[in-house]
Every structure is written in C-alpha cells, then in structure tokens.
Motif scaffolding. Structure first.
Motif, mmCIF file in Angstrom:
data_model
loop_
_atom_site.group_PDB
_atom_site.id
_atom_site.type_symbol
_atom_site.label_atom_id
_atom_site.label_comp_id
_atom_site.label_asym_id
_atom_site.label_seq_id
_atom_site.Cartn_x
_atom_site.Cartn_y
_atom_site.Cartn_z
ATOM 1 N N ILE A 1 0.821 -1.215 0.000
ATOM 2 C CA ILE A 1 0.000 0.000 0.000
ATOM 3 C C ILE A 1 0.852 1.262 0.000
ATOM 4 O O ILE A 1 0.510 2.251 -0.650
ATOM 5 C CB ILE A 1 -1.003 -0.009 1.186
ATOM 6 C CG1 ILE A 1 -1.940 1.202 1.113
ATOM 7 C CG2 ILE A 1 -0.291 -0.097 2.518
ATOM 8 C CD1 ILE A 1 -2.776 1.305 -0.147
ATOM 9 N N ASP A 2 1.989 1.240 0.699
ATOM 10 C CA ASP A 2 2.827 2.437 0.724
ATOM 11 C C ASP A 2 3.384 2.738 -0.661
ATOM 12 O O ASP A 2 3.408 3.900 -1.097
ATOM 13 C CB ASP A 2 3.979 2.257 1.726
ATOM 14 C CG ASP A 2 3.492 2.192 3.162
ATOM 15 O OD1 ASP A 2 2.425 2.761 3.460
ATOM 16 O OD2 ASP A 2 4.175 1.551 3.994
ATOM 17 N N GLY A 3 3.822 1.696 -1.342
ATOM 18 C CA GLY A 3 4.338 1.886 -2.696
ATOM 19 C C GLY A 3 3.264 2.388 -3.651
ATOM 20 O O GLY A 3 3.518 3.255 -4.496
ATOM 21 N N LEU A 4 2.054 1.857 -3.487
ATOM 22 C CA LEU A 4 0.964 2.280 -4.364
ATOM 23 C C LEU A 4 0.587 3.734 -4.091
ATOM 24 O O LEU A 4 0.363 4.511 -5.034
ATOM 25 C CB LEU A 4 -0.255 1.370 -4.169
ATOM 26 C CG LEU A 4 -1.462 1.677 -5.049
ATOM 27 C CD1 LEU A 4 -1.103 1.611 -6.536
ATOM 28 C CD2 LEU A 4 -2.611 0.724 -4.743
ATOM 29 N N ARG A 5 0.529 4.120 -2.830
ATOM 30 C CA ARG A 5 0.187 5.511 -2.502
ATOM 31 C C ARG A 5 1.205 6.486 -3.094
ATOM 32 O O ARG A 5 0.852 7.570 -3.578
ATOM 33 C CB ARG A 5 0.102 5.696 -0.989
ATOM 34 C CG ARG A 5 -1.107 5.034 -0.352
ATOM 35 C CD ARG A 5 -1.336 5.553 1.061
ATOM 36 N NE ARG A 5 -2.248 4.718 1.816
ATOM 37 C CZ ARG A 5 -3.575 4.692 1.648
ATOM 38 N NH1 ARG A 5 -4.127 5.452 0.728
ATOM 39 N NH2 ARG A 5 -4.336 3.908 2.390
ATOM 40 N N GLU A 6 2.482 6.103 -3.075
ATOM 41 C CA GLU A 6 3.520 6.957 -3.659
ATOM 42 C C GLU A 6 3.280 7.173 -5.150
ATOM 43 O O GLU A 6 3.399 8.292 -5.657
ATOM 44 C CB GLU A 6 4.905 6.328 -3.446
ATOM 45 C CG GLU A 6 5.434 6.417 -2.028
ATOM 46 C CD GLU A 6 6.786 5.749 -1.901
ATOM 47 O OE1 GLU A 6 7.438 5.489 -2.944
ATOM 48 O OE2 GLU A 6 7.198 5.482 -0.757
ATOM 49 N N ARG A 7 2.925 6.104 -5.846
ATOM 50 C CA ARG A 7 2.712 6.202 -7.292
ATOM 51 C C ARG A 7 1.474 7.030 -7.613
ATOM 52 O O ARG A 7 1.465 7.818 -8.565
ATOM 53 C CB ARG A 7 2.604 4.807 -7.896
ATOM 54 C CG ARG A 7 3.871 3.987 -7.719
ATOM 55 C CD ARG A 7 3.758 2.583 -8.260
ATOM 56 N NE ARG A 7 4.871 1.756 -7.800
ATOM 57 C CZ ARG A 7 5.213 0.616 -8.357
ATOM 58 N NH1 ARG A 7 4.531 0.156 -9.391
ATOM 59 N NH2 ARG A 7 6.228 -0.078 -7.884
ATOM 60 N N LEU A 8 0.419 6.847 -6.816
ATOM 61 C CA LEU A 8 -0.807 7.619 -7.043
ATOM 62 C C LEU A 8 -0.596 9.094 -6.732
ATOM 63 O O LEU A 8 -1.117 9.967 -7.425
ATOM 64 C CB LEU A 8 -1.951 7.051 -6.201
ATOM 65 C CG LEU A 8 -2.460 5.674 -6.636
ATOM 66 C CD1 LEU A 8 -3.441 5.124 -5.624
ATOM 67 C CD2 LEU A 8 -3.117 5.736 -8.013
ATOM 68 N N ALA A 9 0.183 9.390 -5.699
ATOM 69 C CA ALA A 9 0.476 10.775 -5.344
ATOM 70 C C ALA A 9 1.252 11.459 -6.465
ATOM 71 O O ALA A 9 0.997 12.616 -6.808
ATOM 72 C CB ALA A 9 1.273 10.836 -4.036
ATOM 73 N N ALA A 10 2.191 10.726 -7.052
ATOM 74 C CA ALA A 10 2.980 11.282 -8.154
ATOM 75 C C ALA A 10 2.090 11.566 -9.352
ATOM 76 O O ALA A 10 2.253 12.581 -10.053
ATOM 77 C CB ALA A 10 4.099 10.325 -8.530
ATOM 78 N N LEU A 11 1.132 10.685 -9.592
ATOM 79 C CA LEU A 11 0.222 10.868 -10.722
ATOM 80 C C LEU A 11 -0.719 12.049 -10.482
ATOM 81 O O LEU A 11 -1.044 12.800 -11.420
ATOM 82 C CB LEU A 11 -0.611 9.587 -10.936
ATOM 83 C CG LEU A 11 -1.454 9.531 -12.195
ATOM 84 C CD1 LEU A 11 -0.580 9.508 -13.440
ATOM 85 C CD2 LEU A 11 -2.360 8.304 -12.175
ATOM 86 N N ALA A 12 -1.151 12.233 -9.215
ATOM 87 C CA ALA A 12 -2.099 13.292 -8.885
ATOM 88 C C ALA A 12 -1.440 14.654 -8.810
ATOM 89 O O ALA A 12 -2.110 15.690 -8.908
ATOM 90 C CB ALA A 12 -2.784 12.983 -7.556
ATOM 91 N N ALA A 13 -0.111 14.689 -8.625
ATOM 92 C CA ALA A 13 0.598 15.965 -8.465
ATOM 93 C C ALA A 13 0.543 16.760 -9.758
ATOM 94 O O ALA A 13 0.601 16.191 -10.856
ATOM 95 C CB ALA A 13 2.041 15.704 -8.058
ATOM 96 N N PRO A 14 0.431 18.094 -9.663
ATOM 97 C CA PRO A 14 0.421 18.913 -10.878
ATOM 98 C C PRO A 14 1.761 18.825 -11.604
ATOM 99 O O PRO A 14 2.820 18.783 -10.991
ATOM 100 C CB PRO A 14 0.183 20.337 -10.344
ATOM 101 C CG PRO A 14 0.573 20.286 -8.899
ATOM 102 C CD PRO A 14 0.313 18.898 -8.439
ATOM 103 N N HIS A 15 1.657 18.753 -12.915
ATOM 104 C CA HIS A 15 2.884 18.631 -13.720
ATOM 105 C C HIS A 15 3.158 19.948 -14.434
ATOM 106 O O HIS A 15 2.277 20.685 -14.778
ATOM 107 C CB HIS A 15 2.726 17.503 -14.755
ATOM 108 C CG HIS A 15 2.587 16.151 -14.113
ATOM 109 N ND1 HIS A 15 3.637 15.464 -13.577
ATOM 110 C CD2 HIS A 15 1.473 15.370 -13.924
ATOM 111 C CE1 HIS A 15 3.215 14.309 -13.104
ATOM 112 N NE2 HIS A 15 1.892 14.230 -13.296
#
Length: 210
Positions: free
Chosen positions: A196-210
């Motif tokens: 879950i920690d690894g998945l949350r990191e990936r989702l946070a990166a995707l949700a972050a403004p680019h």
C-alpha cells in the motif's frame, strides 16, 4: 480518481494485491474520490490440459512467495485444487463468473472477486466448477436462478472475451495491473504486486500537478 484494476481471480499475485486494494479503498488519500473498475485480464483462459504434478508443485511454490510477501493465507499442500487429480487450470470460468456478477449486481463484484480468490487459495476449492461459482454468488446475494443462466449464456462468454481483448489492447501481459484514467487516457500505475505504501507513492505522483 478513476482506477481500472486488470486481474484474474486465479492469479496468485492478484490475490496478494487484494490487501493493497482493500487498504486503498478504505483510505483513498490522494486518489479520493475513488472509483474502481474491475476488468478480467485472462491469465490461463481456455486451458484444456490437466495440470501435471510437477507443474502443480512449481505453482504451489510461487504461492508461498505470495504468502510471504502479502501475508495472505493459502491452503496447505496437498489440500488445494492444484493437487486434485486431473485439475485443469482454466481461468475463464472464474473470470466469466466475475463478469456475471459485475453485470447482475455490480456493487457486489469486488466482494465476489475476493470470495472466489478466498475459495481457491485459502480453502482449496476448485473454482473452475460452475456449481462452486454459483454457490459463491448466492453468498453475495445473487440467486443461483439468476446467476446460472447468465453465466452459461453465449453473451457472457463473449463479454469475457471482450474483457480479455481490452486488457491486451492496453498492452497488459501480466497481472495484477492497475491503471488510472488521466486526461481521458489509461496510464499504468502499477504492474505486479506492490504494497500500500508503494501504491500511494505512485498515485500521489500521478495526482501531483505537472
């Protein structure tokens, strides 16, 4: 966030990943509000050859790795469907059953998918059998009288083939795979087991403004 989970009910790493998905559903965090769509990927569909004992032992060894990584329970050998004489590891019926519940009772599909996994991996039951799949559907509130004809229908067989084809069109060749819809297009978030920690990191990166 709209997530698409491409999986197979008879995929052991998908069974392990279920704990991760449950944790995300309970606390979506950066993914909120979260919607999860379940698509059947087709791990070993349309297999007809019985599983050889040596191959069964090899697969059971993989299951132990999943247990060590995820903590999910597995029935001990030889009390598994793998060890049944003549067992055919065809994942199409369990996938079709999941689509049947997705069609008849969409709100129950995640619970049903997990129930099939629990029956196969933890209880050692043969979930290629229509009677077992119908019993599990009844436990989720889908009457056998509705489930059985829908499961056996050519329309549901075709819907299952379409799920498999959709997975392939996305370039998914192994499971579990989690995609997120971003700007109207599916983007791969994770491929294979992740906690879950690894998945949350990936989702946070995707949700972050680019």
């Amino acid at each position: 966030m709209n997530l698409i989970y491409v999986a197979d009910p008879m995929c052991s790493w998908c069974y392990g990943f279920g704990k991760t998905v449950d944790a995300l559903l309970a606390q979506p965090g950066d993914a909120a509000p979260l919607q999860l769509a379940l698509v059947m990927g087709g791990l070993r569909p349309y297999t007809v050859e019985p599983l050889a004992p040596q191959r069964a032992a090899e697969i059971f060894g993989h299951w132990q790795h999943v247990h060590e990584a995820s903590g999910q329970p597995f029935a001990p050998a030889p009390h598994t469907a793998l060890h049944e004489p003549g067992f055919v590891y065809d994942t199409e019926p369990a996938s079709r059953a999941t689509l049947t519940v997705r069609t008849l009772a969409p709100r129950q599909v995640w619970r049903y998918f997990k129930a099939v996994q629990q029956a196969f991996y933890a209880e050692g039951r043969n979930v290629t059998r229509p009677d077992v799949l119908a019993e599990l559907a009844e436990r989720q509130g889908v009457p056998r009288s509705e489930f059985a004809p829908a499961f056996a229908s050519e329309a549901m067989r075709e819907a299952t083939r379409q799920d498999f084809a959709q997975s392939q069109s996305w370039g998914i060749r192994g499971f579990p795979a989690l995609l997120a819809e971003h700007a109207g297009q599916p983007h791969l978030v994770s491929h294979g087991y992740v906690d879950i920690d690894g998945l949350r990191e990936r989702l946070a990166a995707l949700a972050a403004p680019h």
